[in-house]
Design a protein around this motif. Structure first.
Motif, PDB file in Angstrom:
ATOM      1  N   TYR A  88       0.842  -1.189   0.000  1.00 47.50           N
ATOM      2  CA  TYR A  88       0.000   0.000   0.000  1.00 47.50           C
ATOM      3  C   TYR A  88       0.880   1.243   0.000  1.00 47.50           C
ATOM      4  O   TYR A  88       1.917   1.273   0.674  1.00 47.50           O
ATOM      5  CB  TYR A  88      -0.890   0.040   1.250  1.00 47.50           C
ATOM      6  CG  TYR A  88      -2.056  -0.906   1.231  1.00 47.50           C
ATOM      7  CD1 TYR A  88      -3.323  -0.476   0.835  1.00 47.50           C
ATOM      8  CD2 TYR A  88      -1.908  -2.230   1.626  1.00 47.50           C
ATOM      9  CE1 TYR A  88      -4.407  -1.341   0.837  1.00 47.50           C
ATOM     10  CE2 TYR A  88      -2.990  -3.101   1.632  1.00 47.50           C
ATOM     11  CZ  TYR A  88      -4.233  -2.657   1.235  1.00 47.50           C
ATOM     12  OH  TYR A  88      -5.309  -3.524   1.227  1.00 47.50           O
ATOM     13  N   GLN A 121      -0.903  -0.696  -4.168  1.00 46.17           N
ATOM     14  CA  GLN A 121      -0.105  -0.503  -5.370  1.00 46.17           C
ATOM     15  C   GLN A 121       0.015  -1.799  -6.164  1.00 46.17           C
ATOM     16  O   GLN A 121      -0.099  -1.804  -7.384  1.00 46.17           O
ATOM     17  CB  GLN A 121       1.288   0.010  -4.979  1.00 46.17           C
ATOM     18  CG  GLN A 121       2.324   0.026  -6.094  1.00 46.17           C
ATOM     19  CD  GLN A 121       2.137   1.200  -7.021  1.00 46.17           C
ATOM     20  OE1 GLN A 121       1.240   2.013  -6.800  1.00 46.17           O
ATOM     21  NE2 GLN A 121       2.952   1.293  -8.049  1.00 46.17           N
ATOM     22  N   SER A 169      -4.323   2.268  -9.977  1.00 47.32           N
ATOM     23  CA  SER A 169      -5.767   2.104  -9.823  1.00 47.32           C
ATOM     24  C   SER A 169      -6.321   1.473 -11.101  1.00 47.32           C
ATOM     25  O   SER A 169      -6.334   2.122 -12.149  1.00 47.32           O
ATOM     26  CB  SER A 169      -6.443   3.446  -9.556  1.00 47.32           C
ATOM     27  OG  SER A 169      -7.830   3.272  -9.365  1.00 47.32           O
ATOM     28  N   GLN A 199      -3.558   3.290  -0.697  1.00 48.92           N
ATOM     29  CA  GLN A 199      -4.016   2.608  -1.900  1.00 48.92           C
ATOM     30  C   GLN A 199      -3.098   1.447  -2.221  1.00 48.92           C
ATOM     31  O   GLN A 199      -1.873   1.579  -2.196  1.00 48.92           O
ATOM     32  CB  GLN A 199      -4.057   3.580  -3.081  1.00 48.92           C
ATOM     33  CG  GLN A 199      -5.189   4.583  -2.985  1.00 48.92           C
ATOM     34  CD  GLN A 199      -5.297   5.441  -4.232  1.00 48.92           C
ATOM     35  OE1 GLN A 199      -5.195   6.644  -4.176  1.00 48.92           O
ATOM     36  NE2 GLN A 199      -5.498   4.793  -5.373  1.00 48.92           N
ATOM     37  N   THR A 234      -8.456   0.255  -1.386  1.00 47.63           N
ATOM     38  CA  THR A 234      -8.315   1.558  -0.736  1.00 47.63           C
ATOM     39  C   THR A 234      -8.714   1.446   0.730  1.00 47.63           C
ATOM     40  O   THR A 234      -9.773   0.919   1.046  1.00 47.63           O
ATOM     41  CB  THR A 234      -9.183   2.619  -1.428  1.00 47.63           C
ATOM     42  OG1 THR A 234      -8.800   2.718  -2.807  1.00 47.63           O
ATOM     43  CG2 THR A 234      -8.999   3.979  -0.765  1.00 47.63           C
ATOM     44  N   LEU A 264      -5.416   8.387   2.664  1.00 49.28           N
ATOM     45  CA  LEU A 264      -5.783   7.089   2.105  1.00 49.28           C
ATOM     46  C   LEU A 264      -4.545   6.249   1.848  1.00 49.28           C
ATOM     47  O   LEU A 264      -3.492   6.759   1.483  1.00 49.28           O
ATOM     48  CB  LEU A 264      -6.543   7.262   0.783  1.00 49.28           C
ATOM     49  CG  LEU A 264      -7.904   7.948   0.803  1.00 49.28           C
ATOM     50  CD1 LEU A 264      -8.423   8.097  -0.625  1.00 49.28           C
ATOM     51  CD2 LEU A 264      -8.893   7.156   1.646  1.00 49.28           C
TER      52      LEU A 264
END
Length: 229
Positions: free
Chosen positions: A70, A82, A201, A80, A97, A78
């Motif tokens: 992350y 990866q 994303s 996220q 997330t 946040l």
């Protein structure tokens, strides 16, 4: 739009700036805007590829069943995902997330800057009942922050099949420490060099052996049974 910050005249990605890790005496952080993603920064793709390699190395060296990286994003609020290896795509998307202040292992690990370990699902349920309910699988889990240069850049989560040792071995702890240190230095250098890594994303699903990759249904069945795939 990727938000960046300046610190003592240097441009830093805002997701790499975490209050507890700011250098004492540093000037106030000023937020600026930058349009684009990692592809817009020369060398960012190479850094992402190296991060993937380190994640794969961590999972295989520590004998883990899965692993996820992350990266802090969106103003540092946040986390996220990866990249991940060993998780079915459906589960990876569900946990792609995480809010930094959420009650999840990786969020707590990042906030408190310490490794968190759960030897089984029962231990996980005691500390994070909501997460345990959403993951009806039996496995052990570790979460550790990724730090460098006085900054928390993200965190990693790793899992093992059930029935193992009640604690991580010293070798496994050393592997996690070493990988997190290398990841942190990579992210730090990329930021200082003006080529920050923007979280993917959706997250990248790493597959070191494409020819043996099962169907999504089989992947979830293997994961639920604690079997690598």
């Amino acid at each position: 739009m990727t938000r960046l910050a300046t610190l003592n005249g240097r441009i830093l990605p805002i997701w790499g700036v975490w209050n507890a890790c700011r250098v004492p005496g540093a000037e106030a952080v000023r937020i600026v805007a930058w349009s684009g993603d990692s592809a817009a920064f020369p060398g960012a793709a190479a850094t992402s590829s190296r991060l993937d390699d380190l994640l794969i190395e961590a999972v295989f060296s520590a004998g883990a069943h899965f692993g996820s990286l992350y990266v802090l994003a969106a103003g540092g609020h946040l986390l996220q995902m990866q990249a991940t290896i060993g998780l079915p795509a459906t589960i990876a998307r569900t946990w792609a997330t995480v809010r930094v202040h959420d009650s999840t292992p990786v969020a707590v690990s990042v906030r408190e800057q310490r490794l968190i370990w759960f030897s089984d699902r029962v231990a996980l349920a005691r500390a994070f009942p909501a997460m345990a309910l959403s993951l009806p699988y039996h496995f052990a889990m570790a979460a550790s922050p990724v730090c460098a240069g006085g900054t928390v850049w993200g965190g990693i989560v790793m899992g093992w099949p059930p029935g193992g040792e009640p604690q991580l071995s010293q070798r496994q702890l050393d592997i996690i420490d070493d990988i997190c240190d290398k990841m942190g230095r990579l992210l730090h250098r990329a930021s200082e060099g003006g080529r920050p890594v923007v979280p993917s994303s959706p997250p990248r699903i790493l597959d070191p052996v494409p020819a043996q990759r099962p169907s999504p249904d089989k992947a979830e069945a293997h994961f639920a049974a604690g079997q690598p795939y």
